[in-house]
Design a protein around this motif. Sequence first.
Motif, mmCIF file in Angstrom:
data_model
loop_
_atom_site.group_PDB
_atom_site.id
_atom_site.type_symbol
_atom_site.label_atom_id
_atom_site.label_comp_id
_atom_site.label_asym_id
_atom_site.label_seq_id
_atom_site.Cartn_x
_atom_site.Cartn_y
_atom_site.Cartn_z
ATOM 1 N N CYS A 114 6.531 15.956 -6.462
ATOM 2 C CA CYS A 114 7.692 15.057 -6.547
ATOM 3 C C CYS A 114 8.310 15.154 -7.934
ATOM 4 O O CYS A 114 7.772 14.615 -8.894
ATOM 5 N N CYS A 152 9.392 11.731 -9.732
ATOM 6 C CA CYS A 152 8.304 10.983 -10.367
ATOM 7 C C CYS A 152 7.792 11.706 -11.605
ATOM 8 O O CYS A 152 7.411 11.084 -12.583
ATOM 9 N N CYS A 182 6.176 7.062 -3.453
ATOM 10 C CA CYS A 182 6.682 6.882 -4.809
ATOM 11 C C CYS A 182 6.481 5.438 -5.270
ATOM 12 O O CYS A 182 6.065 5.184 -6.393
ATOM 13 N N HIS A 221 0.600 13.654 -6.410
ATOM 14 C CA HIS A 221 1.973 13.304 -6.062
ATOM 15 C C HIS A 221 2.966 13.940 -7.031
ATOM 16 O O HIS A 221 3.997 14.456 -6.628
HETATM 17 ZN ZN LIG Z 1 7.561 10.400 -6.055
#
Ligand SMILES: [Zn+2]
Length: 82
Positions: free
Chosen positions: A36, A39, A6, A32
């Motif tokens: 996630c 995020c 992250c 990602h």
């Molecule tokens: Zn992340």
Amino acid sequence: MKPETCEHLLDDLSDFLDGEASEEVCAEIERHLADCENCRVMVDTLHKTVLLYHELPQPELPEDARQRLYQSLDLEAYLTAK
Ligand SMILES: [Zn+2]
């Protein structure tokens, strides 16, 4: 997903949002984001903010208006949550 991923992503995020990141970096960020949610929410919020700023007729906002903008976007909640 390792936590440092992250932070690594955050380093490249401004380039990503400006459309200046390399294809490789964009692919990495998008990969990602697929995994996630934190995020993903953050990028979505930042992206909206960037678009909003670009659409504003004046580049400078009064401080209280800017704070209201951040609050309405929940950006402040994200910034203080960390
Ligand atoms: Zn992340």
